[in-house]
Scaffold this active site. Structure first.
Site, mmCIF file in Angstrom:
data_model
loop_
_atom_site.group_PDB
_atom_site.id
_atom_site.type_symbol
_atom_site.label_atom_id
_atom_site.label_comp_id
_atom_site.label_asym_id
_atom_site.label_seq_id
_atom_site.Cartn_x
_atom_site.Cartn_y
_atom_site.Cartn_z
ATOM 1 N N LYS A 171 -0.084 7.491 -23.441
ATOM 2 C CA LYS A 171 0.340 7.810 -24.809
ATOM 3 C C LYS A 171 1.844 7.538 -24.945
ATOM 4 O O LYS A 171 2.256 6.398 -25.075
ATOM 5 C CB LYS A 171 -0.001 9.269 -25.141
ATOM 6 N N TYR A 203 0.834 -1.201 0.000
ATOM 7 C CA TYR A 203 0.000 0.000 0.000
ATOM 8 C C TYR A 203 0.869 1.252 0.000
ATOM 9 O O TYR A 203 0.582 2.224 -0.693
ATOM 10 C CB TYR A 203 -0.932 0.020 1.233
ATOM 11 N N ASP A 213 1.666 20.098 -20.530
ATOM 12 C CA ASP A 213 0.962 18.845 -20.781
ATOM 13 C C ASP A 213 1.916 17.988 -21.606
ATOM 14 O O ASP A 213 2.075 18.173 -22.816
ATOM 15 C CB ASP A 213 -0.353 19.088 -21.523
ATOM 16 N N PHE A 247 -19.040 14.239 -26.253
ATOM 17 C CA PHE A 247 -18.616 13.383 -27.371
ATOM 18 C C PHE A 247 -18.519 11.914 -26.982
ATOM 19 O O PHE A 247 -18.680 11.039 -27.825
ATOM 20 C CB PHE A 247 -17.270 13.871 -27.942
ATOM 21 N N ARG A 297 -13.316 14.955 -33.917
ATOM 22 C CA ARG A 297 -12.660 16.039 -33.182
ATOM 23 C C ARG A 297 -13.119 17.346 -33.812
ATOM 24 O O ARG A 297 -12.416 18.001 -34.563
ATOM 25 C CB ARG A 297 -11.130 15.921 -33.234
ATOM 26 N N PHE A 314 -7.650 21.160 -24.532
ATOM 27 C CA PHE A 314 -7.942 19.731 -24.635
ATOM 28 C C PHE A 314 -9.188 19.487 -23.788
ATOM 29 O O PHE A 314 -9.393 20.131 -22.765
ATOM 30 C CB PHE A 314 -6.781 18.831 -24.205
ATOM 31 N N THR A 315 -10.018 18.530 -24.212
ATOM 32 C CA THR A 315 -11.349 18.341 -23.622
ATOM 33 C C THR A 315 -11.331 18.211 -22.087
ATOM 34 O O THR A 315 -11.957 19.012 -21.385
ATOM 35 C CB THR A 315 -12.000 17.088 -24.239
HETATM 36 O O1 PLI Z 1 -7.042 10.162 -21.017
HETATM 37 P P1 PLI Z 1 -6.248 10.639 -19.860
HETATM 38 O O2 PLI Z 1 -7.084 11.018 -18.700
HETATM 39 O O3 PLI Z 1 -5.130 9.706 -19.476
HETATM 40 O O4 PLI Z 1 -5.464 11.979 -20.348
HETATM 41 C C1 PLI Z 1 -6.129 13.158 -20.665
HETATM 42 C C2 PLI Z 1 -5.362 13.884 -21.722
HETATM 43 C C3 PLI Z 1 -4.666 15.011 -21.400
HETATM 44 N N1 PLI Z 1 -3.976 15.713 -22.325
HETATM 45 C C4 PLI Z 1 -3.940 15.338 -23.631
HETATM 46 C C5 PLI Z 1 -3.184 16.159 -24.593
HETATM 47 C C6 PLI Z 1 -4.607 14.198 -24.022
HETATM 48 O O5 PLI Z 1 -4.536 13.827 -25.301
HETATM 49 C C7 PLI Z 1 -5.366 13.433 -23.064
HETATM 50 C C8 PLI Z 1 -6.125 12.310 -23.435
HETATM 51 N N2 PLI Z 1 -6.333 12.016 -24.701
HETATM 52 C C9 PLI Z 1 -7.113 11.084 -25.217
HETATM 53 C C10 PLI Z 1 -7.926 10.154 -24.406
HETATM 54 C C11 PLI Z 1 -7.137 10.982 -26.666
HETATM 55 O O6 PLI Z 1 -7.806 10.084 -27.212
HETATM 56 O O7 PLI Z 1 -6.462 11.796 -27.295
#
Ligand code: PLI
Length: 461
Positions: A262, A76, A219, A453, A386, A128-129
């Protein structure tokens, strides 16, 4: 003769495990997309042939990462994998303090909660969303300060992720630096089409922020892809390694939010990293409320180990060259078929210009959304809207935001698909392009309150 012969390059890996995929019939796809309300987020993945919805959490991990998974320390508190991750973040990004989170939006939530008050403004190089939503939920307002070229699908500017310094100066002058909790700088700007920011521009942003005592939060979700473009395009960086460029970017900023799903080549994970002691203290205290203890923050020990290893792999030149190279391969094929795309071709996917693809459709009948459905119907290829749906409604007027960029993102997971999958994808989209004049728009019949979306449902007009 031999001088002019093309020399191909290949992926710097071979495949050790495969996951079967299945092509569906047109009738099956018609039923599946209707049941999904013409929203590709609502399709079952087993009904998809080639899944180019997102590059988020969809990477193939390496054998080194899978070996790391077996070394998970699931204590933990104080897991050894946390310290490995902390060391990787310090070595590769150079930030002092690490607060793990379950994924990127967890880090955005914590950051917004500890920095942003009602009435604040957060300038950034395009929204970003999830990032903008967390800024708004904390009472702030996002202000776009990216260069105008970023909103122009046809502009060939090599650094469409750059900040317009006059726009940023104006936001600071109009609001005062005390109303700006931080400037949000994304690398390889997602909603602009995976477009990079240059180091020259970032240095100028740093100087402007320093003059007013304003923080920069990065970011870093796709920083390695941005570093690759700097190496390719920015004078003076051709001989630098990806790792050196990544470090130089991070050194110009005060911390980062990161979706490790990513660049870092994992299926789940993220973090907030900060240099400021006070802010770190607040973040460490807040993470225990929403994510988990500050030495795991919503991740299993094994997942933190995979992120730590993935971060090192993300800055290997051969990896990033092949990753961005595959996107370039698909984009070039689509251009050869005459399909209108956002240029220059970005780092994580090819973005179709839905306004140019379907000029007969007004933005309020959601051309990009309609196009994602058509591409799926044509060949079982899943892509993502998008455009007007993703952009949502203006909180003040309640109207659709109608963004300049109305796009379909054809996103490439890392190390997952082959060149043949790219060929099939390009041919599928070209078929849709050939019958573009007959494509009609959509009406939204169910609209969720936030991040619509993901779950909105539509009907054909
Ligand atoms: O999907 P998360 O919560 O791990 O990360 C959010 C996120 C933050 N910043 C940027 C630039 C992103 O591209 C992002 C998530 N992007 C997704 C899910 C995408 O499909 O692009």
């Amino acid at each position: 003769m031999t001088e002019t012969r093309r020399r191909s390059w290949a992926e710097p890996y071979k495949i050790k495990m495969v996951e079967p995929i299945r092509m569906t019939t047109r009738a099956e796809r018609e039923q599946a997309i209707a049941e999904a309300g013409y929203n590709t987020f609502l399709l079952k993945s087993e009904d998809v042939y080639i899944d180019l919805l997102t590059d988020s959490g969809t990477s193939a991990m390496s054998d080194r990462q899978w070996a790391g998974m077996m070394l998970g320390d699931e204590s933990y508190a104080g897991s050894r994998n946390f310290y490995h991750l902390e060391a990787a973040v310090r070595e590769i990004y150079g930030y002092k303090h690490l607060v793990p989170t379950h994924q990127g939006r967890g880090a955005e939530h914590i950051l917004s909660q500890i920095t942003t008050k009602p009435g604040d403004v957060v300038p950034g190089n395009m929204y970003f969303t999830t990032t903008r939503l967390h800024q708004e939920l904390a009472g702030g307002a996002f202000v776009d300060v990216i260069i105008d070229e970023a909103h122009d699908p046809a502009s060939e500017h090599p650094f469409k992720g750059n900040v317009d310094l006059d726009k940023l100066q104006r936001v600071i002058d109009e609001n005062g630096p005390e109303k700006i909790p931080y400037v949000c700088i994304a690398t390889a700007v997602n909603m602009a089409g995976g477009q990079p920011i240059s180091l020259a521009n970032l240095k100028a942003v740093r100087a402007l922020c320093d003059a007013h005592g304003v923080r920069i939060i990065h970011d870093a979700t796709r920083v390695a892809e941005n570093a690759y473009f700097i190496k390719e395009r920015e004078p003076g960086y051709g001989d630098k390694s990806i790792a050196e460029i990544v470090r130089e970017i991070c050194d110009l900023t005060d911390g980062c939010t990161m979706s490790a799903k990513k660049d870092a080549l994992v299926n789940i994970g993220g973090f907030l990293a900060l240099n400021d002691e006070e802010l770190f203290d607040a973040a460490r205290n807040t993470v225990v409320v929403y994510e988990g203890l500050h030495t795991y923050g919503g991740m299993a020990g094994r997942d933190m180990e995979a992120v730590a290893i993935g971060l090192h792999e993300s800055v290997e030149y051969e990896h990033i060259k092949a990753r961005v190279g595959q996107v370039l391969y698909l984009g070039t094929k689509l251009q050869e078929f005459g399909v209108p795309i956002i240029v220059p071709i970005g780092g994580h996917g090819v973005f179709l210009d839905a306004k140019a693809f379907l000029p007969q459709l007004d933005q309020d009948v959601y051309p990009a959304q309609a196009l994602t459905a058509e591409i799926y119907l044509e060949g079982g290829v899943r892509t993502m809207e998008r455009g007007n749906v993703s952009s949502g409604r203006d909180p003040k007027t309640g109207e659709n935001r109608r963004p300049k960029l109305e796009m379909v993102r054809v996103t490439i997971p890392r190390r997952v698909y082959t060149q043949a999958h790219m060929d099939v994808t390009a041919e599928t989209i070209a078929e849709v392009y050939d019958r573009r004049a007959s494509i009609k728009g959509l009406r939204m019949v169910y609209e969720p309150k936030v991040l619509r979306f993901f779950q909105a449902m539509f009907e054909p007009l």
